[in-house]
Design a protein around this motif. Structure first.
Motif, short mmCIF file in Angstrom:
data_model
loop_
_atom_site.label_atom_id
_atom_site.label_comp_id
_atom_site.label_asym_id
_atom_site.label_seq_id
_atom_site.Cartn_x
_atom_site.Cartn_y
_atom_site.Cartn_z
N THR A 1 0.83 -1.21 0.00
CA THR A 1 0.00 0.00 0.00
C THR A 1 0.86 1.26 0.00
OG1 THR A 1 -1.83 -1.11 1.14
CG2 THR A 1 -1.76 1.28 1.27
N SER A 2 1.92 1.25 0.79
CA SER A 2 2.81 2.40 0.86
C SER A 2 3.51 2.64 -0.48
CB SER A 2 3.86 2.20 1.97
OG SER A 2 3.24 2.09 3.23
N ILE A 3 3.94 1.55 -1.11
CA ILE A 3 4.60 1.68 -2.42
C ILE A 3 3.63 2.26 -3.44
CG2 ILE A 3 5.56 0.38 -4.37
CD1 ILE A 3 6.72 -1.58 -2.30
N PHE A 4 2.40 1.75 -3.42
CA PHE A 4 1.39 2.20 -4.38
C PHE A 4 1.08 3.69 -4.18
CE2 PHE A 4 -3.08 2.77 -5.69
CZ PHE A 4 -2.99 2.34 -7.01
N ILE A 5 0.87 4.10 -2.93
CA ILE A 5 0.58 5.51 -2.64
C ILE A 5 1.76 6.39 -3.03
CG2 ILE A 5 0.17 7.18 -0.79
CD1 ILE A 5 -1.46 5.00 0.63
N GLY A 6 2.96 5.93 -2.71
CA GLY A 6 4.14 6.71 -3.04
C GLY A 6 4.31 6.91 -4.54
N LEU A 7 4.07 5.87 -5.31
CA LEU A 7 4.21 5.98 -6.76
C LEU A 7 3.14 6.88 -7.37
CD1 LEU A 7 5.08 2.29 -7.75
CD2 LEU A 7 6.58 4.28 -7.89
N ARG A 8 1.91 6.77 -6.87
CA ARG A 8 0.85 7.60 -7.43
C ARG A 8 1.04 9.06 -7.05
NH1 ARG A 8 -0.17 7.38 -10.93
NH2 ARG A 8 -2.40 7.72 -11.25
N ALA A 9 1.53 9.31 -5.83
CA ALA A 9 1.80 10.70 -5.43
C ALA A 9 2.99 11.26 -6.22
CB ALA A 9 2.10 10.76 -3.93
N ALA A 10 4.01 10.43 -6.41
CA ALA A 10 5.18 10.88 -7.16
C ALA A 10 4.82 11.19 -8.61
CB ALA A 10 6.27 9.80 -7.12
N ASP A 11 3.86 10.46 -9.16
CA ASP A 11 3.46 10.71 -10.54
C ASP A 11 2.87 12.10 -10.70
OD1 ASP A 11 2.56 9.87 -13.34
OD2 ASP A 11 0.65 10.39 -12.41
N THR A 12 2.08 12.53 -9.74
CA THR A 12 1.49 13.88 -9.80
C THR A 12 2.59 14.94 -9.84
OG1 THR A 12 -0.49 13.18 -8.61
CG2 THR A 12 0.00 15.52 -8.62
N VAL A 13 3.61 14.76 -9.01
CA VAL A 13 4.74 15.69 -8.98
C VAL A 13 5.51 15.64 -10.29
CG1 VAL A 13 6.89 16.29 -7.81
CG2 VAL A 13 4.92 15.50 -6.47
N LEU A 14 5.69 14.43 -10.82
CA LEU A 14 6.43 14.27 -12.07
C LEU A 14 5.74 14.97 -13.23
CD1 LEU A 14 8.65 12.98 -13.83
CD2 LEU A 14 7.17 10.94 -14.02
N GLN A 15 4.44 14.76 -13.38
CA GLN A 15 3.73 15.39 -14.50
C GLN A 15 3.75 16.91 -14.38
OE1 GLN A 15 3.21 13.22 -16.78
NE2 GLN A 15 3.57 11.56 -15.32
N TYR A 16 3.59 17.42 -13.18
CA TYR A 16 3.67 18.86 -12.97
C TYR A 16 5.06 19.38 -13.33
CZ TYR A 16 4.05 23.31 -10.47
OH TYR A 16 4.28 24.63 -10.16
N SER A 17 6.10 18.67 -12.92
CA SER A 17 7.47 19.11 -13.16
C SER A 17 7.81 19.08 -14.65
CB SER A 17 8.46 18.22 -12.39
OG SER A 17 8.25 18.32 -10.99
N ILE A 18 7.33 18.06 -15.36
CA ILE A 18 7.56 17.98 -16.81
C ILE A 18 7.02 19.24 -17.50
CG2 ILE A 18 6.89 16.77 -18.92
CD1 ILE A 18 6.98 14.17 -17.33
N LEU A 19 5.87 19.71 -17.01
CA LEU A 19 5.23 20.88 -17.61
C LEU A 19 5.82 22.18 -17.09
CD1 LEU A 19 1.58 19.51 -17.33
CD2 LEU A 19 2.76 19.99 -19.49
N GLN A 20 5.97 22.29 -15.77
CA GLN A 20 6.35 23.57 -15.18
C GLN A 20 7.85 23.88 -15.35
OE1 GLN A 20 8.10 24.64 -12.20
NE2 GLN A 20 7.43 26.76 -12.51
N ARG A 21 8.68 22.86 -15.28
CA ARG A 21 10.13 23.07 -15.37
C ARG A 21 10.64 22.98 -16.81
NH1 ARG A 21 12.69 22.78 -10.40
NH2 ARG A 21 11.35 22.11 -8.67
N GLY A 22 9.76 22.63 -17.74
CA GLY A 22 10.17 22.58 -19.12
C GLY A 22 10.92 21.32 -19.51
#
Length: 268
Positions: free
Chosen positions: A22-43
């Protein structure tokens, strides 16, 4: 001893807590949100596309702070919100709805798979050849203006909203039924489940297709929807049908007679 039954994703059907998975799953899904934002915001995405010789959509952060959304312009903000919505839905599901053990291998596979799909959507939204960005998305426009200017984006967001609400609402509905002591050992075919025996899979297919349409237009949306339709129809649904037949017997047979559709009403 007989082997523990597993579903199509090799996830255990045993009902028990699984803190590590459960912790792995939550961590990966939370990290994905940060990743997609960073791909867009940081260029990052635009830089990669240009490095590979492609041309990226020239999104610019609006000069007017009222039109900037956490450092993103309107259209990138919409794409980032879709990633956030999918991750939030999955975290809510694992914490409040799912009763099955989430094994670490299943958590890694499911979490990674969703991140790969979301990243493809984000990258396609940035590439000029595939992007579904409305023309005014690079100008000083509000999110409302950008959405209303593009029928394709409105379609994508509509499919995404209907799909994710359908998936989540159906899962909550079934859990409420299962939580009642008098329903122990009973199969559920009411509510949204009276529309299709696997309506949650149908909802997932819709929002995945809608996410893809919003990012890269109809061709990518159709390809994504067709992929999940085929996958559920040939793998997930037969696997679940066998499990339910073995567990519920005549109850499940009666539900299938009453509910002729498997994935989506009036389609399949």
């Amino acid at each position: 001893m007989p082997r523990e039954p597993k579903d199509w994703a090799n996830q255990s059907r045993e009902k028990k807590t699984s803190p590590l998975g459960t912790s792995i799953f939550i961590g990966l899904r939370a990290a994905d949100t940060v990743l997609q934002y960073s791909i867009l915001q940081r260029g990052w995405g635009s830089q990669l596309i240009q490095t590979l010789g492609g041309s990226a959509v020239p999104f610019a952060t609006p000069r007017d702070p009222a039109l900037a959304y956490f450092g993103l312009g309107p259209y990138p903000a919409i794409l980032s919100a879709l990633a956030l919505g999918s991750g939030t839905k999955h975290v809510a599901w694992i914490l409040g709805i799912s009763e099955q053990a989430m094994t670490p291998p299943a958590a890694l596979m499911i979490g990674t798979f969703n991140t790969v799909l979301n990243t493809l959507n984000t990258m396609f939204s940035l590439w000029t050849i595939t992007s579904a960005a409305p023309q005014m998305a690079t100008q000083s426009a509000s999110i409302k203006d950008v959405i209303l200017s593009s029928p394709t984006l409105m379609l994508g967001l509509g499919l995404y909203t209907v799909g994710i609400v359908t998936e989540f609402a159906s899962e909550v509905d079934r859990k409420n039924f299962k939580d009642k002591p008098e329903n122990k050992g009973k199969a559920y075919g009411g509510g949204l489940w009276s529309w299709a025996t696997n309506i949650n899979y149908g909802g997932y297919t819709l929002w995945r297709a809608g996410y893809a349409v919003s990012a890269a237009g109809l061709p990518w949306g159709l390809a994504t929807g067709a992929f999940f339709f085929y996958h559920f129809a040939t793998r997930a649904i037969p696997s679940l049908d066998k499990y339910c037949t073995d567990k519920y017997g005549e109850q499940w047979t009666d539900i299938k007679k009453r509910v002729p559709y498997k994935l989506l009403p009036f389609i399949y």
